[in-house]
Design a protein around this motif. Structure first.
Motif, PDB file in Angstrom:
ATOM      1  N   SER A 232     -94.643 101.223 -59.822  1.00  0.00           N
ATOM      2  CA  SER A 232     -96.086 101.163 -59.511  1.00  0.00           C
ATOM      3  C   SER A 232     -96.685  99.785 -59.770  1.00  0.00           C
ATOM      4  CB  SER A 232     -96.836 102.229 -60.321  1.00  0.00           C
ATOM      5  OG  SER A 232     -96.383 103.507 -59.965  1.00  0.00           O
ATOM      6  N   LEU A 235    -100.147  98.488 -54.714  1.00  0.00           N
ATOM      7  CA  LEU A 235    -100.526  99.655 -53.914  1.00  0.00           C
ATOM      8  C   LEU A 235     -99.713  99.786 -52.623  1.00  0.00           C
ATOM      9  CD1 LEU A 235    -104.391  99.531 -54.473  1.00  0.00           C
ATOM     10  CD2 LEU A 235    -102.748 101.123 -55.501  1.00  0.00           C
ATOM     11  N   TYR A 272    -100.414 101.319 -61.652  1.00  0.00           N
ATOM     12  CA  TYR A 272    -101.169 102.371 -60.966  1.00  0.00           C
ATOM     13  C   TYR A 272    -100.519 103.735 -61.213  1.00  0.00           C
ATOM     14  CZ  TYR A 272    -103.038  98.267 -58.572  1.00  0.00           C
ATOM     15  OH  TYR A 272    -103.614  97.053 -58.296  1.00  0.00           O
ATOM     16  N   GLU A 274    -100.203 107.712 -62.128  1.00  0.00           N
ATOM     17  CA  GLU A 274    -100.904 108.987 -62.049  1.00  0.00           C
ATOM     18  C   GLU A 274    -100.884 109.659 -63.427  1.00  0.00           C
ATOM     19  OE1 GLU A 274    -102.440 110.004 -59.416  1.00  0.00           O
ATOM     20  OE2 GLU A 274    -101.676 108.512 -57.987  1.00  0.00           O
ATOM     21  N   GLY A 301    -102.588  93.577 -59.930  1.00  0.00           N
ATOM     22  CA  GLY A 301    -103.665  94.376 -60.492  1.00  0.00           C
ATOM     23  C   GLY A 301    -103.725  94.226 -61.993  1.00  0.00           C
ATOM     24  N   CYS A 303    -103.324  96.021 -65.517  1.00  0.00           N
ATOM     25  CA  CYS A 303    -102.725  97.166 -66.204  1.00  0.00           C
ATOM     26  C   CYS A 303    -103.647  97.680 -67.317  1.00  0.00           C
ATOM     27  CB  CYS A 303    -101.380  96.758 -66.798  1.00  0.00           C
ATOM     28  SG  CYS A 303    -100.462  98.094 -67.565  1.00  0.00           S
TER      29      CYS A 303
END
Length: 343
Positions: A232, A235, A272, A274, A301, A303
Protein backbone atom coordinates in the motif's frame (compact mmCIF):
# COMPACT_ATOMS: atom_id res chain seq x y z
CA UNK A 1 38.62 -9.43 28.03
CA UNK A 2 39.56 -5.88 27.09
CA UNK A 3 37.12 -3.20 28.25
CA UNK A 4 36.64 0.38 27.05
CA UNK A 5 34.59 3.01 28.82
CA UNK A 6 33.26 5.69 26.45
CA UNK A 7 32.42 8.99 28.14
CA UNK A 8 30.02 11.59 26.77
CA UNK A 9 26.33 12.34 26.59
CA UNK A 10 23.89 9.43 26.31
CA UNK A 11 20.26 9.18 25.29
CA UNK A 12 18.01 6.26 26.19
CA UNK A 13 14.34 5.31 26.14
CA UNK A 14 12.28 3.32 28.64
CA UNK A 15 9.11 3.26 26.55
CA UNK A 16 7.55 4.34 23.27
CA UNK A 17 7.27 8.13 23.07
CA UNK A 18 4.45 7.75 20.53
CA UNK A 19 2.34 6.11 23.23
CA UNK A 20 3.50 7.82 26.43
CA UNK A 21 4.48 11.40 27.32
CA UNK A 22 7.90 11.73 25.72
CA UNK A 23 9.41 13.40 28.78
CA UNK A 24 8.55 10.33 30.90
CA UNK A 25 10.25 7.77 28.64
CA UNK A 26 13.18 9.75 27.20
CA UNK A 27 16.32 9.97 29.33
CA UNK A 28 19.29 12.21 28.63
CA UNK A 29 22.50 11.95 30.65
CA UNK A 30 24.99 14.76 30.09
CA UNK A 31 27.70 12.73 31.88
CA UNK A 32 27.07 9.21 30.62
CA UNK A 33 29.28 6.19 30.19
CA UNK A 34 29.07 3.29 27.74
CA UNK A 35 31.03 0.16 28.64
CA UNK A 36 32.35 -1.96 25.77
CA UNK A 37 33.54 -5.48 26.62
CA UNK A 38 35.23 -7.12 23.65
CA UNK A 39 32.97 -6.11 20.77
CA UNK A 40 29.73 -5.75 22.78
CA UNK A 41 28.02 -2.93 24.65
CA UNK A 42 27.63 -4.36 28.16
CA UNK A 43 26.47 -1.38 30.25
CA UNK A 44 25.14 2.16 29.89
CA UNK A 45 25.05 4.30 33.03
CA UNK A 46 26.35 7.45 34.66
CA UNK A 47 30.06 7.96 33.95
CA UNK A 48 31.14 8.11 37.62
CA UNK A 49 29.20 4.93 38.42
CA UNK A 50 30.87 3.16 35.53
CA UNK A 51 34.35 4.33 36.53
CA UNK A 52 33.94 2.97 40.06
CA UNK A 53 32.56 -0.34 38.80
CA UNK A 54 35.23 -0.81 36.11
CA UNK A 55 38.46 0.86 37.29
CA UNK A 56 40.63 -1.05 34.81
CA UNK A 57 38.65 -0.08 31.71
CA UNK A 58 40.44 2.09 29.15
CA UNK A 59 38.81 5.53 29.11
CA UNK A 60 37.82 7.14 25.81
CA UNK A 61 36.48 10.62 26.57
CA UNK A 62 34.32 12.24 23.87
CA UNK A 63 33.65 15.36 25.91
CA UNK A 64 30.14 16.67 25.29
CA UNK A 65 29.57 14.59 22.12
CA UNK A 66 26.52 12.34 22.04
CA UNK A 67 27.31 8.63 22.08
CA UNK A 68 24.60 6.71 20.25
CA UNK A 69 24.02 3.18 19.09
CA UNK A 70 24.36 2.60 15.36
CA UNK A 71 21.23 3.33 13.36
CA UNK A 72 19.07 0.57 11.84
CA UNK A 73 17.78 1.14 8.29
CA UNK A 74 14.85 -1.25 8.13
CA UNK A 75 14.06 -1.10 4.38
CA UNK A 76 16.29 -0.13 1.47
CA UNK A 77 17.41 -1.30 -1.97
CA UNK A 78 21.17 -1.43 -2.29
CA UNK A 79 20.95 -1.99 -6.10
CA UNK A 80 19.39 1.48 -6.37
CA UNK A 81 22.35 3.28 -4.79
CA UNK A 82 23.62 4.67 -8.09
CA UNK A 83 20.20 5.96 -9.15
CA UNK A 84 19.34 7.73 -5.89
CA UNK A 85 17.31 10.92 -6.36
CA UNK A 86 16.12 10.00 -9.86
CA UNK A 87 13.33 12.47 -10.16
CA UNK A 88 10.02 13.34 -11.77
CA UNK A 89 8.12 10.05 -11.56
CA UNK A 90 5.75 8.21 -9.26
CA UNK A 91 6.05 4.58 -8.30
CA UNK A 92 5.17 2.50 -11.38
CA UNK A 93 6.79 4.85 -13.92
CA UNK A 94 9.74 5.32 -11.58
CA UNK A 95 10.31 1.54 -11.46
CA UNK A 96 10.08 1.18 -15.24
CA UNK A 97 12.16 4.26 -16.09
CA UNK A 98 14.93 4.12 -13.54
CA UNK A 99 14.85 1.09 -11.27
CA UNK A 100 14.45 -1.91 -13.55
CA UNK A 101 17.17 -0.85 -16.02
CA UNK A 102 19.64 -0.37 -13.17
CA UNK A 103 18.71 -3.60 -11.39
CA UNK A 104 19.22 -5.52 -14.64
CA UNK A 105 22.96 -4.93 -14.27
CA UNK A 106 23.31 -7.00 -11.11
CA UNK A 107 23.85 -10.34 -12.81
CA UNK A 108 27.40 -9.02 -13.22
CA UNK A 109 29.09 -10.01 -9.95
CA UNK A 110 31.82 -7.40 -10.28
CA UNK A 111 29.23 -4.65 -10.65
CA UNK A 112 27.20 -5.99 -7.72
CA UNK A 113 30.35 -6.16 -5.57
CA UNK A 114 31.21 -2.55 -6.34
CA UNK A 115 27.74 -1.22 -5.53
CA UNK A 116 27.46 -3.33 -2.37
CA UNK A 117 30.76 -1.91 -1.13
CA UNK A 118 29.69 1.65 -1.94
CA UNK A 119 26.34 1.16 -0.21
CA UNK A 120 27.73 -0.23 3.02
CA UNK A 121 30.48 2.38 3.20
CA UNK A 122 27.94 5.17 2.67
CA UNK A 123 25.72 3.68 5.37
CA UNK A 124 28.59 3.48 7.86
CA UNK A 125 29.63 7.04 7.04
CA UNK A 126 26.12 8.12 8.08
CA UNK A 127 26.18 6.12 11.33
CA UNK A 128 24.05 3.23 10.07
CA UNK A 129 25.39 -0.14 11.17
CA UNK A 130 22.44 -2.40 10.27
CA UNK A 131 20.72 -2.55 6.88
CA UNK A 132 17.69 -4.48 5.66
CA UNK A 133 17.97 -4.57 1.88
CA UNK A 134 16.24 -5.94 -1.17
CA UNK A 135 18.69 -7.40 -3.69
CA UNK A 136 17.73 -8.26 -7.32
CA UNK A 137 16.58 -11.52 -8.89
CA UNK A 138 20.23 -12.43 -9.43
CA UNK A 139 21.81 -14.70 -6.79
CA UNK A 140 25.07 -12.86 -7.50
CA UNK A 141 23.53 -9.70 -6.07
CA UNK A 142 22.73 -11.48 -2.80
CA UNK A 143 26.20 -13.02 -2.49
CA UNK A 144 27.76 -9.61 -3.15
CA UNK A 145 25.76 -7.88 -0.42
CA UNK A 146 26.21 -10.51 2.28
CA UNK A 147 29.88 -10.87 1.37
CA UNK A 148 30.54 -7.14 1.65
CA UNK A 149 28.71 -7.01 4.99
CA UNK A 150 30.75 -9.91 6.35
CA UNK A 151 33.97 -8.11 5.42
CA UNK A 152 32.79 -5.14 7.51
CA UNK A 153 31.26 -7.21 10.35
CA UNK A 154 27.90 -5.51 9.76
CA UNK A 155 24.55 -6.94 10.78
CA UNK A 156 22.40 -7.11 7.66
CA UNK A 157 19.12 -8.57 6.48
CA UNK A 158 18.67 -9.25 2.77
CA UNK A 159 17.19 -11.59 0.18
CA UNK A 160 16.81 -12.29 -3.52
CA UNK A 161 13.96 -10.19 -4.91
CA UNK A 162 11.46 -12.48 -6.66
CA UNK A 163 9.35 -11.37 -9.67
CA UNK A 164 7.75 -13.61 -12.30
CA UNK A 165 5.54 -11.07 -14.11
CA UNK A 166 5.11 -7.36 -14.91
CA UNK A 167 8.86 -6.76 -15.12
CA UNK A 168 11.42 -6.72 -17.95
CA UNK A 169 12.67 -10.05 -19.28
CA UNK A 170 16.03 -9.29 -17.69
CA UNK A 171 14.44 -9.27 -14.22
CA UNK A 172 11.88 -12.07 -14.37
CA UNK A 173 12.42 -15.40 -12.67
CA UNK A 174 9.94 -18.29 -12.31
CA UNK A 175 7.98 -19.95 -9.55
CA UNK A 176 10.60 -22.71 -9.41
CA UNK A 177 13.71 -20.53 -9.60
CA UNK A 178 12.32 -18.15 -6.98
CA UNK A 179 11.96 -21.07 -4.56
CA UNK A 180 15.18 -22.86 -5.51
CA UNK A 181 17.39 -19.77 -5.55
CA UNK A 182 15.92 -18.39 -2.32
CA UNK A 183 16.31 -21.75 -0.59
CA UNK A 184 19.93 -22.12 -1.67
CA UNK A 185 20.82 -18.57 -0.66
CA UNK A 186 19.00 -18.96 2.64
CA UNK A 187 20.97 -22.11 3.44
CA UNK A 188 24.21 -20.39 2.44
CA UNK A 189 23.81 -17.16 4.40
CA UNK A 190 21.08 -17.26 7.08
CA UNK A 191 22.57 -17.19 10.56
CA UNK A 192 26.14 -17.10 9.26
CA UNK A 193 28.01 -14.45 11.22
CA UNK A 194 25.68 -11.46 11.49
CA UNK A 195 23.61 -12.27 8.38
CA UNK A 196 19.84 -12.80 8.41
CA UNK A 197 17.98 -13.95 5.32
CA UNK A 198 14.65 -12.41 4.30
CA UNK A 199 12.38 -14.15 1.81
CA UNK A 200 11.64 -11.33 -0.61
CA UNK A 201 8.72 -11.05 -3.02
CA UNK A 202 9.02 -7.51 -4.38
CA UNK A 203 5.28 -6.86 -4.19
CA UNK A 204 2.09 -8.56 -5.30
CA UNK A 205 1.89 -6.97 -8.79
CA UNK A 206 5.22 -8.54 -9.83
CA UNK A 207 4.47 -12.03 -8.50
CA UNK A 208 1.85 -14.49 -9.67
CA UNK A 209 -0.28 -16.14 -6.99
CA UNK A 210 1.74 -19.32 -7.57
CA UNK A 211 5.00 -17.52 -6.86
CA UNK A 212 3.62 -15.92 -3.71
CA UNK A 213 2.43 -19.34 -2.58
CA UNK A 214 5.78 -21.04 -3.12
CA UNK A 215 7.53 -18.27 -1.19
CA UNK A 216 4.94 -18.65 1.56
CA UNK A 217 5.74 -22.36 1.62
CA UNK A 218 9.45 -21.60 1.88
CA UNK A 219 8.79 -19.27 4.82
CA UNK A 220 6.74 -21.96 6.56
CA UNK A 221 9.68 -24.33 6.12
CA UNK A 222 12.10 -21.70 7.54
CA UNK A 223 10.09 -19.74 10.11
CA UNK A 224 13.17 -18.23 11.76
CA UNK A 225 13.81 -16.17 8.61
CA UNK A 226 12.28 -12.79 7.97
CA UNK A 227 10.01 -11.94 5.05
CA UNK A 228 10.06 -8.48 3.45
CA UNK A 229 7.87 -6.90 0.80
CA UNK A 230 5.94 -3.72 -0.05
CA UNK A 231 2.38 -2.83 0.93
CA UNK A 232 0.00 0.00 0.00
CA UNK A 233 2.59 2.52 -1.11
CA UNK A 234 0.57 4.48 -3.70
CA UNK A 235 -3.08 4.65 -4.71
CA UNK A 236 -2.56 3.58 -8.37
CA UNK A 237 -0.59 0.58 -7.08
CA UNK A 238 -3.49 -0.43 -4.82
CA UNK A 239 -5.91 -0.16 -7.75
CA UNK A 240 -3.56 -2.36 -9.80
CA UNK A 241 -3.50 -4.96 -7.04
CA UNK A 242 -7.31 -5.00 -7.00
CA UNK A 243 -7.33 -5.71 -10.74
CA UNK A 244 -4.73 -8.46 -10.43
CA UNK A 245 -6.27 -10.09 -7.34
CA UNK A 246 -10.00 -9.46 -7.72
CA UNK A 247 -11.05 -11.99 -5.05
CA UNK A 248 -8.74 -10.63 -2.33
CA UNK A 249 -10.30 -8.70 0.52
CA UNK A 250 -7.56 -6.05 0.38
CA UNK A 251 -3.87 -5.66 -0.47
CA UNK A 252 -2.64 -7.43 2.67
CA UNK A 253 -4.87 -10.38 1.84
CA UNK A 254 -2.81 -11.07 -1.29
CA UNK A 255 0.03 -11.94 1.08
CA UNK A 256 -2.02 -13.47 3.88
CA UNK A 257 -3.78 -15.94 1.55
CA UNK A 258 -0.40 -17.26 0.40
CA UNK A 259 1.30 -17.64 3.78
CA UNK A 260 3.16 -14.34 3.70
CA UNK A 261 1.75 -12.70 6.81
CA UNK A 262 3.48 -13.32 10.11
CA UNK A 263 5.34 -11.96 13.10
CA UNK A 264 8.61 -11.86 11.21
CA UNK A 265 7.10 -10.01 8.26
CA UNK A 266 8.25 -6.51 7.26
CA UNK A 267 5.84 -4.50 5.11
CA UNK A 268 7.39 -1.41 3.58
CA UNK A 269 5.43 1.87 3.37
CA UNK A 270 1.89 0.76 4.43
CA UNK A 271 0.45 4.23 3.89
CA UNK A 272 -3.12 3.46 2.78
CA UNK A 273 -4.18 0.61 5.05
CA UNK A 274 -7.75 -0.54 5.52
CA UNK A 275 -9.00 -1.13 9.09
CA UNK A 276 -8.88 -4.91 8.60
CA UNK A 277 -5.27 -4.70 7.46
CA UNK A 278 -4.26 -2.66 10.50
CA UNK A 279 -6.01 -5.10 12.83
CA UNK A 280 -4.36 -8.13 11.22
CA UNK A 281 -0.87 -6.62 11.26
CA UNK A 282 -1.24 -5.83 14.96
CA UNK A 283 -2.79 -9.21 15.73
CA UNK A 284 0.04 -11.27 14.23
CA UNK A 285 2.83 -8.94 15.42
CA UNK A 286 4.02 -8.01 11.93
CA UNK A 287 5.88 -4.74 11.38
CA UNK A 288 5.37 -1.91 8.93
CA UNK A 289 8.36 0.17 7.86
CA UNK A 290 7.97 3.93 7.52
CA UNK A 291 10.00 5.43 4.64
CA UNK A 292 9.36 9.18 4.90
CA UNK A 293 11.89 10.62 2.44
CA UNK A 294 10.78 8.12 -0.20
CA UNK A 295 7.11 8.76 0.46
CA UNK A 296 7.59 12.45 -0.23
CA UNK A 297 10.20 12.19 -3.01
CA UNK A 298 8.12 9.94 -5.26
CA UNK A 299 4.81 11.41 -4.13
CA UNK A 300 3.35 8.45 -2.26
CA UNK A 301 1.63 10.07 0.71
CA UNK A 302 1.80 10.68 4.44
CA UNK A 303 1.91 7.57 6.63
CA UNK A 304 -0.22 7.66 9.80
CA UNK A 305 2.58 6.65 12.16
CA UNK A 306 0.79 7.78 15.31
CA UNK A 307 -2.41 6.00 14.32
CA UNK A 308 -0.55 2.77 13.61
CA UNK A 309 1.31 2.99 16.92
CA UNK A 310 -1.93 3.48 18.82
CA UNK A 311 -3.38 0.47 17.00
CA UNK A 312 -0.52 -1.67 18.30
CA UNK A 313 1.35 -2.09 15.02
CA UNK A 314 5.13 -2.49 15.33
CA UNK A 315 7.15 -0.09 13.19
CA UNK A 316 10.61 0.44 11.79
CA UNK A 317 12.13 3.48 10.10
CA UNK A 318 13.99 3.40 6.82
CA UNK A 319 15.63 5.41 4.06
CA UNK A 320 14.19 3.30 1.21
CA UNK A 321 17.26 4.21 -0.84
CA UNK A 322 17.02 4.90 -3.74
CA UNK A 323 13.33 5.94 -3.76
CA UNK A 324 14.41 7.71 -0.60
CA UNK A 325 16.66 10.67 -1.21
CA UNK A 326 19.26 10.29 1.56
CA UNK A 327 21.39 7.65 3.29
CA UNK A 328 21.12 9.62 6.54
CA UNK A 329 18.86 8.20 9.22
CA UNK A 330 19.00 11.61 10.92
CA UNK A 331 17.54 13.17 7.78
CA UNK A 332 15.02 10.33 7.69
CA UNK A 333 14.01 11.08 11.28
CA UNK A 334 13.59 14.75 10.38
CA UNK A 335 11.33 13.77 7.47
CA UNK A 336 9.30 11.51 9.76
CA UNK A 337 8.80 14.47 12.09
CA UNK A 338 7.77 16.70 9.17
CA UNK A 339 5.22 14.15 7.96
CA UNK A 340 3.88 13.86 11.49
CA UNK A 341 3.39 17.63 11.54
CA UNK A 342 1.64 17.61 8.16
CA UNK A 343 -0.77 14.95 9.42
Amino acid sequence: MKQYLLLGQTLSFSGNPLLAPWENVTHHNSAGGVLITGDRITAVDNADTQKRAHPDATIVDYGDALIHAGFVDAHMHYPQTRMIASWGKQLIDWLNTYTFPEESRFGDRAYADAVAADTLDLALAHGTTTLTSFCTIHPESVDAFFGAAAQRNMAVVAGKTCMDRNAPDTLVDTVKSAYDDSKALLEKWHGKGRATYAITPRFSPTSTPDQLQTLGDLWAENPDCLMQTHLSEQLPEIAWVKDLYPTSRDYLDTYETHGLLGAKGLYGHSIYLEPREIDRLAEVGAAVVHCPTSNTFIGSGLCDVLGLARAGVAMGLATDTGGGSSFSMLRTMAAAYEIGQLR
